[in-house]
Design a protein around this motif. Sequence first.
Motif, PDB file in Angstrom:
ATOM      1  N   THR A   1       0.830  -1.203   0.000  1.00  0.00           N
ATOM      2  CA  THR A   1       0.000   0.000   0.000  1.00  0.00           C
ATOM      3  C   THR A   1       0.865   1.253   0.000  1.00  0.00           C
ATOM      4  O   THR A   1       0.601   2.214  -0.735  1.00  0.00           O
ATOM      5  N   ILE A   2       1.908   1.242   0.809  1.00  0.00           N
ATOM      6  CA  ILE A   2       2.822   2.391   0.874  1.00  0.00           C
ATOM      7  C   ILE A   2       3.497   2.615  -0.474  1.00  0.00           C
ATOM      8  O   ILE A   2       3.569   3.744  -0.976  1.00  0.00           O
ATOM      9  N   LEU A   3       3.984   1.551  -1.079  1.00  0.00           N
ATOM     10  CA  LEU A   3       4.712   1.687  -2.340  1.00  0.00           C
ATOM     11  C   LEU A   3       3.782   2.045  -3.496  1.00  0.00           C
ATOM     12  O   LEU A   3       4.170   2.772  -4.418  1.00  0.00           O
ATOM     13  N   THR A   4       2.565   1.549  -3.456  1.00  0.00           N
ATOM     14  CA  THR A   4       1.598   1.911  -4.504  1.00  0.00           C
ATOM     15  C   THR A   4       1.280   3.397  -4.438  1.00  0.00           C
ATOM     16  O   THR A   4       1.180   4.079  -5.472  1.00  0.00           O
ATOM     17  N   ALA A   5       1.157   3.929  -3.230  1.00  0.00           N
ATOM     18  CA  ALA A   5       0.895   5.365  -3.068  1.00  0.00           C
ATOM     19  C   ALA A   5       2.091   6.205  -3.490  1.00  0.00           C
ATOM     20  O   ALA A   5       1.937   7.383  -3.826  1.00  0.00           O
ATOM     21  N   ASN A   6       3.265   5.607  -3.488  1.00  0.00           N
ATOM     22  CA  ASN A   6       4.490   6.320  -3.868  1.00  0.00           C
ATOM     23  C   ASN A   6       5.103   5.701  -5.127  1.00  0.00           C
ATOM     24  O   ASN A   6       6.323   5.635  -5.264  1.00  0.00           O
ATOM     25  N   ARG A   7       4.228   5.282  -6.056  1.00  0.00           N
ATOM     26  CA  ARG A   7       4.694   4.561  -7.251  1.00  0.00           C
ATOM     27  C   ARG A   7       5.686   5.385  -8.061  1.00  0.00           C
ATOM     28  O   ARG A   7       6.729   4.862  -8.496  1.00  0.00           O
ATOM     29  N   ALA A   8       5.416   6.651  -8.270  1.00  0.00           N
ATOM     30  CA  ALA A   8       6.315   7.487  -9.074  1.00  0.00           C
ATOM     31  C   ALA A   8       7.657   7.663  -8.370  1.00  0.00           C
ATOM     32  O   ALA A   8       8.716   7.636  -9.015  1.00  0.00           O
ATOM     33  N   LEU A   9       7.608   7.840  -7.060  1.00  0.00           N
ATOM     34  CA  LEU A   9       8.849   8.015  -6.298  1.00  0.00           C
ATOM     35  C   LEU A   9       9.653   6.719  -6.290  1.00  0.00           C
ATOM     36  O   LEU A   9      10.895   6.746  -6.351  1.00  0.00           O
ATOM     37  N   LEU A  10       8.969   5.576  -6.223  1.00  0.00           N
ATOM     38  CA  LEU A  10       9.646   4.279  -6.293  1.00  0.00           C
ATOM     39  C   LEU A  10      10.411   4.156  -7.604  1.00  0.00           C
ATOM     40  O   LEU A  10      11.584   3.754  -7.620  1.00  0.00           O
ATOM     41  N   GLU A  11       9.760   4.513  -8.696  1.00  0.00           N
ATOM     42  CA  GLU A  11      10.398   4.442 -10.016  1.00  0.00           C
ATOM     43  C   GLU A  11      11.599   5.382 -10.093  1.00  0.00           C
ATOM     44  O   GLU A  11      12.688   5.002 -10.544  1.00  0.00           O
ATOM     45  N   GLU A  12      11.414   6.619  -9.647  1.00  0.00           N
ATOM     46  CA  GLU A  12      12.493   7.624  -9.726  1.00  0.00           C
ATOM     47  C   GLU A  12      13.696   7.220  -8.876  1.00  0.00           C
ATOM     48  O   GLU A  12      14.850   7.312  -9.318  1.00  0.00           O
ATOM     49  N   MET A  13      13.431   6.761  -7.656  1.00  0.00           N
ATOM     50  CA  MET A  13      14.527   6.405  -6.759  1.00  0.00           C
ATOM     51  C   MET A  13      15.266   5.168  -7.263  1.00  0.00           C
ATOM     52  O   MET A  13      16.503   5.093  -7.183  1.00  0.00           O
ATOM     53  N   ALA A  14      14.522   4.196  -7.804  1.00  0.00           N
ATOM     54  CA  ALA A  14      15.158   2.993  -8.338  1.00  0.00           C
ATOM     55  C   ALA A  14      16.041   3.328  -9.535  1.00  0.00           C
ATOM     56  O   ALA A  14      17.158   2.814  -9.662  1.00  0.00           O
ATOM     57  N   ARG A  15      15.560   4.223 -10.417  1.00  0.00           N
ATOM     58  CA  ARG A  15      16.368   4.615 -11.579  1.00  0.00           C
ATOM     59  C   ARG A  15      17.609   5.383 -11.144  1.00  0.00           C
ATOM     60  O   ARG A  15      18.698   5.220 -11.720  1.00  0.00           O
ATOM     61  N   THR A  16      17.463   6.213 -10.130  1.00  0.00           N
ATOM     62  CA  THR A  16      18.624   6.940  -9.598  1.00  0.00           C
ATOM     63  C   THR A  16      19.634   5.966  -9.013  1.00  0.00           C
ATOM     64  O   THR A  16      20.852   6.130  -9.174  1.00  0.00           O
ATOM     65  N   LEU A  17      19.143   4.939  -8.346  1.00  0.00           N
ATOM     66  CA  LEU A  17      20.027   3.926  -7.760  1.00  0.00           C
ATOM     67  C   LEU A  17      20.751   3.147  -8.853  1.00  0.00           C
ATOM     68  O   LEU A  17      21.941   2.842  -8.723  1.00  0.00           O
ATOM     69  N   ILE A  18      20.071   2.833  -9.940  1.00  0.00           N
ATOM     70  CA  ILE A  18      20.706   2.124 -11.051  1.00  0.00           C
ATOM     71  C   ILE A  18      21.833   2.970 -11.641  1.00  0.00           C
ATOM     72  O   ILE A  18      22.926   2.472 -11.943  1.00  0.00           O
TER      73      ILE A  18
END
Length: 338
Positions: free
Chosen positions: A293-310
């Motif tokens: 639920t937390i990650l779904t609400a922050n879906r865009a931030l999850l994507e952005e942070m994961a790409r930054t980490l890559i």
Amino acid sequence: MEKEHQINFWYVAAALIGVVLIQSYWVQLLTVGHIPYSEFRSLVESGKVTEVVVGDRSIYGKFADPADRTTEFATNKVDGELADYLSKYKVRYSGESDATWLTTLLSWVIPTLVFVGIWMFAIRRMAGGTRVLIPHEREVIAFHETGHALVAMALPGVDPVQKVSIIPRGIGALGYTIQRPVEDRFLMDRTELERKLAVLLGGRAAETIAFAAVSIGAADDLQKATDIARNMATRFGMVAELGQVSYDAEPARFLTPIPGMPAPSRWYSEVTTARIDAAVREIVDAAFFRARTILTANRALLEEMARTLIDNETLSDGVLATFAKRVDKATLPATAAA
């Protein structure tokens, strides 16, 4: 996921001892000069020595007229008859140097430090750095570790995230999320354990959101989460339906079973076993739902942070603090926000 504890007292003590040893050795180099025994005799005869301390094999003393910073001297004794004989033919002579307590200590400390340095910076890096991950694996690991971090950032009372990385570490970890405890804790209540479970399952939850199929990367997280949930049900009395009863008082169950040893005896019925299994499943499922639920609400931030980490492979305090400020906490489940 890993936790990094605060600076150990022994690290500080070792550093202080090292500084004292280096300072003592440096002062000795500047103020104490080692001279041949023949030169010592000449200095004594010419009145340039004020006092001496005579040991079994060495002599230490002070110059009457110090040169530069060298105010003291040390020399190794030579047999008197031999010294007289050599002096007769104007031969410069000196005794064999004795090992001091400092040189003896350093002869043990320096090789030890060299070994530790080789271990820390060579062997460990080789163990973790020889694996080359394909792009898809890097992407899965990045979303997995980002899931852990974002759930930890969203929940109150959780240890802050210090570092997230997709650089393989050691033999087993392809990536890691490090949380630094703000204080030493010895007791945890049910709410805190539920938050801990949600963070543990954040990696798997992120995979289910970002990819069509989940990977085996969450195996260790699932094991830890299951162990915590089972302890809540069987040892900590945290499931109302099971009552204030300890069904498993044997911590040895966390040790690796020895082949051939019989399984521990159960003191409860098959019905109770089924209720325990159901309670464990319910606890884990609730934590997974909370994390998702937390990650779904922050879906865009999850994507952005994961790409930054890559792109960067490692995210540290400063960057993580920026992401933490942007986490949407308004849609947290009631049990998580409590």
